[in-house]
Design a protein around this motif. Structure first.
Motif, PDB file in Angstrom:
ATOM      1  N   THR A  55       0.855  -1.179   0.000  1.00 22.36           N
ATOM      2  CA  THR A  55       0.000   0.000   0.000  1.00 22.36           C
ATOM      3  C   THR A  55       0.891   1.229   0.000  1.00 22.36           C
ATOM      4  O   THR A  55       1.892   1.274   0.726  1.00 22.36           O
ATOM      5  CB  THR A  55      -0.916   0.026   1.241  1.00 22.36           C
ATOM      6  OG1 THR A  55      -1.601  -1.219   1.342  1.00 22.36           O
ATOM      7  CG2 THR A  55      -1.934   1.149   1.133  1.00 22.36           C
ATOM      8  N   GLY A  56       0.546   2.230  -0.805  1.00 26.99           N
ATOM      9  CA  GLY A  56       1.388   3.410  -0.944  1.00 26.99           C
ATOM     10  C   GLY A  56       0.767   4.671  -0.370  1.00 26.99           C
ATOM     11  O   GLY A  56      -0.453   4.860  -0.435  1.00 26.99           O
ATOM     12  N   VAL A  57       1.623   5.533   0.178  1.00 24.74           N
ATOM     13  CA  VAL A  57       1.223   6.869   0.611  1.00 24.74           C
ATOM     14  C   VAL A  57       1.842   7.855  -0.376  1.00 24.74           C
ATOM     15  O   VAL A  57       3.061   8.066  -0.360  1.00 24.74           O
ATOM     16  CB  VAL A  57       1.703   7.180   2.040  1.00 24.74           C
ATOM     17  CG1 VAL A  57       1.308   8.604   2.434  1.00 24.74           C
ATOM     18  CG2 VAL A  57       1.134   6.174   3.035  1.00 24.74           C
ATOM     19  N   PRO A  58       1.062   8.455  -1.268  1.00 24.53           N
ATOM     20  CA  PRO A  58       1.628   9.350  -2.279  1.00 24.53           C
ATOM     21  C   PRO A  58       1.995  10.702  -1.690  1.00 24.53           C
ATOM     22  O   PRO A  58       1.322  11.202  -0.794  1.00 24.53           O
ATOM     23  CB  PRO A  58       0.498   9.483  -3.300  1.00 24.53           C
ATOM     24  CG  PRO A  58      -0.752   9.289  -2.495  1.00 24.53           C
ATOM     25  CD  PRO A  58      -0.397   8.292  -1.422  1.00 24.53           C
ATOM     26  N   THR A  59       3.061  11.299  -2.210  1.00 27.21           N
ATOM     27  CA  THR A  59       3.517  12.596  -1.711  1.00 27.21           C
ATOM     28  C   THR A  59       3.051  13.761  -2.575  1.00 27.21           C
ATOM     29  O   THR A  59       3.402  14.913  -2.295  1.00 27.21           O
ATOM     30  CB  THR A  59       5.050  12.621  -1.624  1.00 27.21           C
ATOM     31  OG1 THR A  59       5.590  12.305  -2.912  1.00 27.21           O
ATOM     32  CG2 THR A  59       5.556  11.613  -0.598  1.00 27.21           C
ATOM     33  N   ALA A  64      -0.030  10.305  -6.923  1.00 30.05           N
ATOM     34  CA  ALA A  64      -1.283   9.576  -6.695  1.00 30.05           C
ATOM     35  C   ALA A  64      -1.920   9.174  -8.019  1.00 30.05           C
ATOM     36  O   ALA A  64      -2.398   8.036  -8.179  1.00 30.05           O
ATOM     37  CB  ALA A  64      -2.249  10.425  -5.878  1.00 30.05           C
ATOM     38  N   MET A  65      -1.909  10.083  -8.982  1.00 25.88           N
ATOM     39  CA  MET A  65      -2.473   9.775 -10.297  1.00 25.88           C
ATOM     40  C   MET A  65      -1.676   8.665 -10.972  1.00 25.88           C
ATOM     41  O   MET A  65      -2.248   7.742 -11.562  1.00 25.88           O
ATOM     42  CB  MET A  65      -2.478  11.035 -11.163  1.00 25.88           C
ATOM     43  CG  MET A  65      -3.447  12.107 -10.685  1.00 25.88           C
ATOM     44  SD  MET A  65      -3.168  13.727 -11.461  1.00 25.88           S
ATOM     45  CE  MET A  65      -3.445  13.338 -13.180  1.00 25.88           C
ATOM     46  N   ARG A  66      -0.348   8.740 -10.875  1.00 24.65           N
ATOM     47  CA  ARG A  66       0.497   7.722 -11.502  1.00 24.65           C
ATOM     48  C   ARG A  66       0.289   6.358 -10.826  1.00 24.65           C
ATOM     49  O   ARG A  66       0.202   5.327 -11.503  1.00 24.65           O
ATOM     50  CB  ARG A  66       1.962   8.147 -11.417  1.00 24.65           C
ATOM     51  CG  ARG A  66       2.964   7.187 -12.057  1.00 24.65           C
ATOM     52  CD  ARG A  66       2.753   7.072 -13.561  1.00 24.65           C
ATOM     53  NE  ARG A  66       2.943   8.327 -14.225  1.00 24.65           N
ATOM     54  CZ  ARG A  66       4.097   8.741 -14.775  1.00 24.65           C
ATOM     55  NH1 ARG A  66       5.159   7.960 -14.699  1.00 24.65           N
ATOM     56  NH2 ARG A  66       4.172   9.898 -15.387  1.00 24.65           N
ATOM     57  N   ALA A  67       0.202   6.351  -9.497  1.00 25.98           N
ATOM     58  CA  ALA A  67       0.023   5.086  -8.783  1.00 25.98           C
ATOM     59  C   ALA A  67      -1.314   4.442  -9.130  1.00 25.98           C
ATOM     60  O   ALA A  67      -1.407   3.218  -9.308  1.00 25.98           O
ATOM     61  CB  ALA A  67       0.131   5.318  -7.277  1.00 25.98           C
ATOM     62  N   ARG A  68      -2.365   5.246  -9.217  1.00 28.01           N
ATOM     63  CA  ARG A  68      -3.680   4.694  -9.598  1.00 28.01           C
ATOM     64  C   ARG A  68      -3.635   4.128 -11.009  1.00 28.01           C
ATOM     65  O   ARG A  68      -4.208   3.076 -11.291  1.00 28.01           O
ATOM     66  CB  ARG A  68      -4.752   5.772  -9.484  1.00 28.01           C
ATOM     67  CG  ARG A  68      -5.073   6.172  -8.048  1.00 28.01           C
ATOM     68  CD  ARG A  68      -6.314   7.041  -7.967  1.00 28.01           C
ATOM     69  NE  ARG A  68      -6.572   7.472  -6.608  1.00 28.01           N
ATOM     70  CZ  ARG A  68      -6.239   8.668  -6.121  1.00 28.01           C
ATOM     71  NH1 ARG A  68      -5.655   9.566  -6.910  1.00 28.01           N
ATOM     72  NH2 ARG A  68      -6.483   8.979  -4.865  1.00 28.01           N
ATOM     73  N   THR A  75      -3.100   4.737   0.413  1.00 31.72           N
ATOM     74  CA  THR A  75      -3.624   5.052   1.730  1.00 31.72           C
ATOM     75  C   THR A  75      -3.096   6.432   2.119  1.00 31.72           C
ATOM     76  O   THR A  75      -2.571   7.165   1.285  1.00 31.72           O
ATOM     77  CB  THR A  75      -3.215   3.966   2.754  1.00 31.72           C
ATOM     78  OG1 THR A  75      -3.870   4.235   3.992  1.00 31.72           O
ATOM     79  CG2 THR A  75      -1.722   3.924   2.960  1.00 31.72           C
ATOM     80  N   THR A  76      -3.258   6.813   3.397  1.00 35.72           N
ATOM     81  CA  THR A  76      -2.833   8.125   3.867  1.00 35.72           C
ATOM     82  C   THR A  76      -2.092   7.994   5.194  1.00 35.72           C
ATOM     83  O   THR A  76      -2.123   6.946   5.850  1.00 35.72           O
ATOM     84  CB  THR A  76      -4.050   9.049   4.094  1.00 35.72           C
ATOM     85  OG1 THR A  76      -4.811   8.532   5.204  1.00 35.72           O
ATOM     86  CG2 THR A  76      -4.930   9.114   2.845  1.00 35.72           C
ATOM     87  N   LEU A  77      -1.456   9.077   5.604  1.00 33.52           N
ATOM     88  CA  LEU A  77      -0.815   9.100   6.914  1.00 33.52           C
ATOM     89  C   LEU A  77      -1.840   9.117   8.043  1.00 33.52           C
ATOM     90  O   LEU A  77      -1.509   8.769   9.181  1.00 33.52           O
ATOM     91  CB  LEU A  77       0.117  10.311   7.036  1.00 33.52           C
ATOM     92  CG  LEU A  77       1.399  10.281   6.192  1.00 33.52           C
ATOM     93  CD1 LEU A  77       2.206  11.547   6.428  1.00 33.52           C
ATOM     94  CD2 LEU A  77       2.244   9.051   6.495  1.00 33.52           C
ATOM     95  N   ASP A  78      -3.068   9.514   7.753  1.00 36.39           N
ATOM     96  CA  ASP A  78      -4.119   9.424   8.769  1.00 36.39           C
ATOM     97  C   ASP A  78      -4.344   7.968   9.170  1.00 36.39           C
ATOM     98  O   ASP A  78      -4.510   7.643  10.349  1.00 36.39           O
ATOM     99  CB  ASP A  78      -5.432  10.015   8.251  1.00 36.39           C
ATOM    100  CG  ASP A  78      -5.381  11.523   8.110  1.00 36.39           C
ATOM    101  OD1 ASP A  78      -4.654  12.159   8.905  1.00 36.39           O
ATOM    102  OD2 ASP A  78      -6.055  12.067   7.216  1.00 36.39           O
ATOM    103  N   ASP A  79      -4.364   7.087   8.177  1.00 44.35           N
ATOM    104  CA  ASP A  79      -4.589   5.670   8.443  1.00 44.35           C
ATOM    105  C   ASP A  79      -3.313   4.943   8.858  1.00 44.35           C
ATOM    106  O   ASP A  79      -3.371   3.935   9.575  1.00 44.35           O
ATOM    107  CB  ASP A  79      -5.194   4.996   7.210  1.00 44.35           C
ATOM    108  CG  ASP A  79      -6.598   5.489   6.902  1.00 44.35           C
ATOM    109  OD1 ASP A  79      -7.347   5.778   7.859  1.00 44.35           O
ATOM    110  OD2 ASP A  79      -6.938   5.593   5.712  1.00 44.35           O
ATOM    111  N   HIS A  80      -2.167   5.446   8.397  1.00 38.86           N
ATOM    112  CA  HIS A  80      -0.879   4.798   8.706  1.00 38.86           C
ATOM    113  C   HIS A  80       0.137   5.880   9.079  1.00 38.86           C
ATOM    114  O   HIS A  80       0.989   6.254   8.265  1.00 38.86           O
ATOM    115  CB  HIS A  80      -0.379   3.980   7.515  1.00 38.86           C
ATOM    116  CG  HIS A  80      -1.226   2.808   7.186  1.00 38.86           C
ATOM    117  ND1 HIS A  80      -2.290   2.875   6.302  1.00 38.86           N
ATOM    118  CD2 HIS A  80      -1.195   1.527   7.632  1.00 38.86           C
ATOM    119  CE1 HIS A  80      -2.859   1.682   6.213  1.00 38.86           C
ATOM    120  NE2 HIS A  80      -2.220   0.852   7.008  1.00 38.86           N
TER     121      HIS A  80
END
Length: 237
Positions: A55-59, A64-68, A75-80
């Protein structure tokens, strides 16, 4: 593609692919921003198709667009708030594994992700490894405070310039809604001290100086023939 461009692409590809191969099943990883990291995402996507769970946290929005596009779950830093590994590029790496980052205007989120990670993997081509910093230091500043903040940055000895957009009139706007000011110094003798001084200026959100991460950094340096790794064990006291 000319020979120089081909060699650079090969170097970036070698570094990015090696970083992707360091990812282990089940990891949460920070996905940096920049051309070398995109090679890593390409290779990581292939490993996901082969069965790797990650699972990736995009910066950045761009990452994020490239990963999708490459079907990497996000995911996000809120969740991890604590993650296993961050993988990112750098504009320059000095002999003490200090970094200058921010050519892609994403250094604030990149620093948040790097700070949250147990391991910080930095992927670069060999031209980015320098004996002394010479690149401009990007600084993210609130638009409301840009004029007084730039005055204080001048007091630190630099020439600050608001970064202008390409195919857009006016300043570059970060993913956080702020301006980027590129600060050119005649020399940087104390990167950590400069990072601290910049952080104390009201209106400065973050600078592109990444100091104090040496103990968890592995720098993967790519060239046409392959890669080499640099860690804190390679730092000369």
């Amino acid at each position: 593609m000319d020979e120089k461009a081909r060699a650079l692409a090969a170097a970036k590809s070698a570094a990015g692919f090696q970083a992707a191969d360091m990812v282990e099943d089940g990891m949460v990883i920070g996905l940096g921003t920049g051309s070398t990291v995109y090679y890593m995402i390409e290779r990581l996507s292939a490993r996901v198709r082969e069965g790797l769970h990650v699972t990736g946290v995009p910066t950045s929005f761009q990452t994020a667009m490239r990963a999708r596009e490459y079907a990497i779950p996000l995911t996000t830093l809120d969740d991890h708030p604590i993650i296993d590994m961050a993988i990112d590029g750098a504009d320059e790496v000095d002999p003490h594994l200090n970094l200058i980052k921010g050519r892609g205007a994403a250094m604030t989120r990149e620093k948040c992700v790097a700070a949250a990670a147990f391991q910080f993997i930095v992927v670069v081509d060999e031209a980015k490894v320098v004996s002394r910093f010479a690149a401009p230091v990007p600084v993210e500043i609130l638009p409301f405070a840009v004029t007084p903040a730039m005055a204080q940055l001048r007091g630190l000895g630099c020439r600050p310039v608001i970064r202008e957009g390409v195919k857009k009139d006016g300043p570059v706007i970060t993913d956080n809604g702020n301006f980027i000011v590129d600060c050119t110094f005649p020399s940087i003798a104390d990167p950590a001290g400069l990072e601290k001084a910049m952080a104390e200026i009201p209106g400065v959100v973050e600078s592109g100086l990444f100091c104090g991460y040496a103990n968890k950094i592995t720098v993967i340096v790519g060239n046409e023939k392959g890669i080499k790794k640099i860690t804190s064990a390679d730092i000369v006291p």
